[in-house]
Design an enzyme around this catalytic site. Structure first.
Site, PDB file in Angstrom:
ATOM      1  N   LYS A 173       0.865  -1.182   0.000  1.00 42.23           N
ATOM      2  CA  LYS A 173       0.000   0.000   0.000  1.00 42.23           C
ATOM      3  C   LYS A 173       0.909   1.243   0.000  1.00 42.23           C
ATOM      4  O   LYS A 173       1.488   1.613   1.015  1.00 42.23           O
ATOM      5  CB  LYS A 173      -0.906  -0.010   1.250  1.00 42.23           C
ATOM      6  CG  LYS A 173      -1.896   1.147   1.257  1.00 42.23           C
ATOM      7  CD  LYS A 173      -1.431   2.177   2.252  1.00 42.23           C
ATOM      8  CE  LYS A 173      -2.104   3.488   2.292  1.00 42.23           C
ATOM      9  NZ  LYS A 173      -1.852   4.428   1.227  1.00 42.23           N
ATOM     10  N   GLY A 226       6.996   5.859   7.824  1.00 39.78           N
ATOM     11  CA  GLY A 226       6.137   7.039   7.792  1.00 39.78           C
ATOM     12  C   GLY A 226       6.241   7.806   9.093  1.00 39.78           C
ATOM     13  O   GLY A 226       7.275   7.748   9.774  1.00 39.78           O
ATOM     14  N   SER A 227       5.161   8.488   9.445  1.00 40.75           N
ATOM     15  CA  SER A 227       5.222   9.383  10.614  1.00 40.75           C
ATOM     16  C   SER A 227       5.122   8.612  11.920  1.00 40.75           C
ATOM     17  O   SER A 227       4.601   7.489  11.967  1.00 40.75           O
ATOM     18  CB  SER A 227       4.087  10.397  10.520  1.00 40.75           C
ATOM     19  OG  SER A 227       2.851   9.712  10.610  1.00 40.75           O
ATOM     20  N   GLY A 231       2.860   5.346  13.080  1.00 38.70           N
ATOM     21  CA  GLY A 231       3.604   4.218  13.661  1.00 38.70           C
ATOM     22  C   GLY A 231       3.028   3.820  15.011  1.00 38.70           C
ATOM     23  O   GLY A 231       2.893   2.632  15.329  1.00 38.70           O
ATOM     24  N   GLU A 246       9.859   2.448  10.699  1.00 41.86           N
ATOM     25  CA  GLU A 246      10.902   3.432  10.368  1.00 41.86           C
ATOM     26  C   GLU A 246      10.209   4.784  10.355  1.00 41.86           C
ATOM     27  O   GLU A 246       9.508   5.120   9.404  1.00 41.86           O
ATOM     28  CB  GLU A 246      11.512   3.129   8.993  1.00 41.86           C
ATOM     29  CG  GLU A 246      12.080   1.733   8.831  1.00 41.86           C
ATOM     30  CD  GLU A 246      13.294   1.465   9.707  1.00 41.86           C
ATOM     31  OE1 GLU A 246      13.993   2.433  10.070  1.00 41.86           O
ATOM     32  OE2 GLU A 246      13.523   0.297  10.050  1.00 41.86           O
ATOM     33  N   CYS A 280      13.770  11.865   6.004  1.00 46.99           N
ATOM     34  CA  CYS A 280      13.761  11.475   7.423  1.00 46.99           C
ATOM     35  C   CYS A 280      15.110  11.753   8.055  1.00 46.99           C
ATOM     36  O   CYS A 280      15.235  11.868   9.266  1.00 46.99           O
ATOM     37  CB  CYS A 280      13.389  10.011   7.554  1.00 46.99           C
ATOM     38  SG  CYS A 280      14.371   8.963   6.493  1.00 46.99           S
ATOM     39  N   GLU A 373       9.611  17.424  14.295  1.00 45.55           N
ATOM     40  CA  GLU A 373       9.998  17.248  12.891  1.00 45.55           C
ATOM     41  C   GLU A 373       9.175  18.200  12.013  1.00 45.55           C
ATOM     42  O   GLU A 373       7.950  18.190  12.065  1.00 45.55           O
ATOM     43  CB  GLU A 373       9.736  15.796  12.462  1.00 45.55           C
ATOM     44  CG  GLU A 373      10.261  15.500  11.082  1.00 45.55           C
ATOM     45  CD  GLU A 373       9.962  14.080  10.620  1.00 45.55           C
ATOM     46  OE1 GLU A 373       8.808  13.633  10.756  1.00 45.55           O
ATOM     47  OE2 GLU A 373      10.891  13.437  10.111  1.00 45.55           O
TER      48      GLU A 373
HETATM   49  P1  NAP Z   1       2.300   9.049   7.069  1.00 42.72           P
HETATM   50  O1  NAP Z   1       1.282  10.113   6.990  1.00 42.72           O
HETATM   51  O2  NAP Z   1       2.449   8.330   8.366  1.00 42.72           O
HETATM   52  O3  NAP Z   1       1.963   8.032   5.884  1.00 42.72           O
HETATM   53  C1  NAP Z   1       2.783   6.946   5.591  1.00 42.72           C
HETATM   54  C2  NAP Z   1       1.953   5.842   4.986  1.00 42.72           C
HETATM   55  O4  NAP Z   1       1.042   5.350   5.963  1.00 42.72           O
HETATM   56  C3  NAP Z   1       1.104   6.294   3.795  1.00 42.72           C
HETATM   57  O5  NAP Z   1       1.050   5.267   2.850  1.00 42.72           O
HETATM   58  C4  NAP Z   1      -0.265   6.508   4.453  1.00 42.72           C
HETATM   59  O6  NAP Z   1      -1.323   6.422   3.531  1.00 42.72           O
HETATM   60  C5  NAP Z   1      -0.270   5.354   5.429  1.00 42.72           C
HETATM   61  N1  NAP Z   1      -1.225   5.484   6.548  1.00 42.72           N
HETATM   62  C6  NAP Z   1      -1.777   6.597   7.061  1.00 42.72           C
HETATM   63  N2  NAP Z   1      -2.592   6.265   8.092  1.00 42.72           N
HETATM   64  C7  NAP Z   1      -2.552   4.929   8.232  1.00 42.72           C
HETATM   65  C8  NAP Z   1      -3.162   3.984   9.103  1.00 42.72           C
HETATM   66  N3  NAP Z   1      -4.006   4.347  10.071  1.00 42.72           N
HETATM   67  N4  NAP Z   1      -2.865   2.681   8.968  1.00 42.72           N
HETATM   68  C9  NAP Z   1      -2.011   2.275   8.014  1.00 42.72           C
HETATM   69  N5  NAP Z   1      -1.423   3.108   7.144  1.00 42.72           N
HETATM   70  C10 NAP Z   1      -1.672   4.424   7.247  1.00 42.72           C
HETATM   71  O7  NAP Z   1       3.746   9.619   6.700  1.00 42.72           O
HETATM   72  P2  NAP Z   1       4.159  10.473   5.409  1.00 42.72           P
HETATM   73  O8  NAP Z   1       3.722  11.869   5.607  1.00 42.72           O
HETATM   74  O9  NAP Z   1       3.752   9.769   4.172  1.00 42.72           O
HETATM   75  O10 NAP Z   1       5.744  10.385   5.475  1.00 42.72           O
HETATM   76  C11 NAP Z   1       6.545  11.307   6.140  1.00 42.72           C
HETATM   77  C12 NAP Z   1       7.093  10.686   7.417  1.00 42.72           C
HETATM   78  O11 NAP Z   1       7.826   9.513   7.101  1.00 42.72           O
HETATM   79  C13 NAP Z   1       8.084  11.601   8.130  1.00 42.72           C
HETATM   80  O12 NAP Z   1       7.826  11.565   9.512  1.00 42.72           O
HETATM   81  C14 NAP Z   1       9.423  10.973   7.807  1.00 42.72           C
HETATM   82  O13 NAP Z   1      10.435  11.257   8.732  1.00 42.72           O
HETATM   83  C15 NAP Z   1       9.063   9.523   7.798  1.00 42.72           C
HETATM   84  N6  NAP Z   1      10.080   8.739   7.066  1.00 42.72           N
HETATM   85  C16 NAP Z   1      10.869   7.893   7.778  1.00 42.72           C
HETATM   86  C17 NAP Z   1      11.876   7.179   7.139  1.00 42.72           C
HETATM   87  C18 NAP Z   1      12.748   6.221   7.903  1.00 42.72           C
HETATM   88  O14 NAP Z   1      13.323   5.340   7.273  1.00 42.72           O
HETATM   89  N7  NAP Z   1      12.895   6.356   9.206  1.00 42.72           N
HETATM   90  C19 NAP Z   1      12.050   7.324   5.755  1.00 42.72           C
HETATM   91  C20 NAP Z   1      11.222   8.204   5.065  1.00 42.72           C
HETATM   92  C21 NAP Z   1      10.234   8.901   5.726  1.00 42.72           C
HETATM   93  P3  NAP Z   1      -1.899   7.753   2.812  1.00 42.72           P
HETATM   94  O15 NAP Z   1      -0.802   8.287   1.971  1.00 42.72           O
HETATM   95  O16 NAP Z   1      -3.042   7.238   2.025  1.00 42.72           O
HETATM   96  O17 NAP Z   1      -2.300   8.685   3.912  1.00 42.72           O
END
Ligand code: NAP
Length: 488
Positions: A173, A226-227, A231, A246, A280, A373
């Site tokens: 997904k 993701g965020s 997580g 992550e 990130c 962040e």
């Molecule tokens: P996000 O809002 O948490 O979304 C990440 C993914 O999770 C998307 O596919 C999102 O779908 C999905 N999602 C949202 N709510 C969910 C739920 N309740 N259950 C399951 N999946 C769900 O994060 P983002 O804004 O895309 O990414 C930015 C974040 O990622 C930042 O905090 C960044 O630091 C972090 N990141 C971490 C790393 C690492 O390796 N540590 C690498 C890259 C990014 P939708 O798009 O449909 O909402």
């Protein structure tokens, strides 16, 4: 306008919701295609297909599974410009970075091709005579892969590579901001020979598609990037399954008074403003020794103001991914001003979704912009008196992904390696730029201790099985031998 399907059991098809959504090019704010708004029913069918495909995929020799990854790497390599441009168009990072996103996937697939001939276990002794003991790595089952938008090709490859070579089947997904890149990547794997049902892809909102995947009883592992907020939600709702997280971070660069200043400035510009700060590992804090603070600030502002902002295909700094991200960045900048951080440059949104490199100074550890962040081109200079204070400030956040120190003193460098509470520490380099054959991940709020990439990827996407072979011909019992009283 092209409409794209979801992939279930080898067939691209519409969602049972009958609804679609648009993916937007953030440079132009124009739609680049229509994508299926998947729902719970789609996820259930995708999981069922993955479960069925698992029965034969897990039995295929890992070397053969690995050959498909190599083929996928070669396809990406051949058409790298096309895939790199797609990254820049849909996600908004500059073309050089779009190409490197694809290069990371090429490298990852090549690395995990090699893992098909490794996947080492341990062989050890037994406490009993005529008995052998060793471990092998076995697949986990159906894995749910949930990815963000900022590395729309590289991050999925970090999950798909090890998941597939280890013998798992997947339901993928992707982020709703970058569905096209995900679909194109999966099509590459199809071309490379992935059997039907081994990879299933369902686009659609995290709150329905992601949620169902997380809660599905037949999904044995969730690998999420993701965020922190999402997580944490996954941790509470996944039930008993393996979870890889992550998450975000608040990465520091320390610049000591003995640093090569020009190198430190170059490293900070790259880490703070590369990918428009949407990494990130982005450096959103620069902890600078007071002795060189003024000189560093002058050089950093001058370098930041030289960056060319505009359409991602032709400029160094592209747009933010969407309006929500731009509002979030502006909100943090306003908070920074209110809390009396001193603005050196930037600080006001540009046209469309653009945002200029923004530098604050005189930032103190408790300020919001030093703790949370931002995920945009904003960095905070935090003056300190010595290394002990610098490390204390660096560690004073809830996150722990990447850290860096610029110094010419080996003692400073070694102390930083020992004391910085982060999953990654760079010496005389930026906080960004990981290599795919080394583990990647963070401490504290950045995750739950799993690591991606390199050999850690195999550990993440497989289980240990312990094997005992007794060839004594009798029932030997461990721990039942009387060793008698301990001799004095
Ligand atoms: P996000 O809002 O948490 O979304 C990440 C993914 O999770 C998307 O596919 C999102 O779908 C999905 N999602 C949202 N709510 C969910 C739920 N309740 N259950 C399951 N999946 C769900 O994060 P983002 O804004 O895309 O990414 C930015 C974040 O990622 C930042 O905090 C960044 O630091 C972090 N990141 C971490 C790393 C690492 O390796 N540590 C690498 C890259 C990014 P939708 O798009 O449909 O909402």
């Amino acid at each position: 306008m092209k409409t794209y399907g979801i992939l279930i059991d080898g067939k691209w098809q519409p969602s049972s919701s009958g609804k679609t959504f648009d993916s937007i090019n953030p440079s132009s704010e124009k739609s680049i295609g229509k994508f299926q708004q998947g729902n719970e029913k789609d996820v259930d069918r995708a999981v069922a297909a993955a479960k069925k495909a698992y029965e034969s995929w897990r039995l295929m020799p890992p070397t053969e599974r690995a050959d498909i990854l190599l083929e996928a790497a070669l396809i990406l390599q051949r058409d790298k410009t096309h895939y790199g441009e797609l990254v820049s168009i849909e996600m908004g990072k500059q073309l050089k970075e779009g190409l490197s996103d694809v290069q990371e996937a090429i490298d990852t697939f090549k690395y995990f091709h090699g893992e098909g001939r490794r996947m080492f276990g341990h062989t050890t002794t037994s406490e009993l005579q005529n008995k052998a003991a060793y471990t092998i790595r076995i697949p986990i089952g159906v894995c749910g892969l949930i990815t963000p938008w900022n590395f729309p090709v590289a991050i999925p490859s970090w999950k798909l590579g090890p998941a597939l070579v280890c013998g798992n089947t997947v339901v993928f997904k992707p982020s709703s901001d970058t569905p096209l890149n995900a679909i194109e990547l999966v099509k590459v794997l199809e071309k490379a020979g992935i059997p039907k049902g081994v990879i299933n892809l369902v686009t659609g909102p995290g709150s329905t598609v992601g949620k169902r995947l997380v809660e599905h009883p037949d999904v044995r592992m969730i690998s999420f990037t993701g965020s922190k907020a999402t997580g944490e939600w996954i941790t509470k709702n996944a039930g008993v399954k393996k979870i890889g997280l992550e998450l975000g971070s608040k990465n520091p660069i320390i610049v000591m008074d003995d640093a090569n200043l020009d190198l430190a400035v170059e490293g900070t510009v790259w880490a703070a403003f590369g990918t428009t700060g949407q990494r990130c590992t982005a450096a959103s804090r620069v902890i600078v020794h007071k002795k060189i603070q003024k000189a560093f600030e002058k050089k950093l502002v001058a370098a930041a103001q030289k960056l060319k902002i505009g359409n991602a295909l032709t400029h160094e700094i592209g747009p933010l991914v969407n309006k929500r991200a731009q509002d979030k960045v502006q909100n943090y900048v306003d908070i920074g001003k209110k809390q009396k951080a001193k603005l050196l440059c930037g600080g006001k949104r540009g046209h469309g979704l653009f945002y200029p490199p923004t530098i604050f100074t005189e930032v103190t550890p408790k300020m919001t912009i030093a703790q949370e962040e931002i995920f945009g081109p904003v960095t905070a200079i935090m003056p300190v008196n010595n290394l002990t204070e610098a490390i204390k400030v660096a560690n004073s956040v809830d996150y722990g992904l990447s850290s860096s120190i610029f110094t010419q003193d080996i003692n400073n460098a070694m102390t930083a390696i020992r004391d910085l509470d982060f999953g990654i520490t760079y010496i005389n380099s930026s906080t960004i730029g990981s290599e795919v054959h080394l583990p990647f991940g963070g401490t504290k709020g950045t995750g739950n201790g799993t690591r991606e990439a390199g050999w850690a990827g195999v550990e993440e996407f497989s289980e240990n099985k312990t094997v005992y072979i007794d060839y004594s011909g009798k029932l030997q019992k461990a721990q039942m031998k009387d060793s008698g009283p301990r001799k004095k």
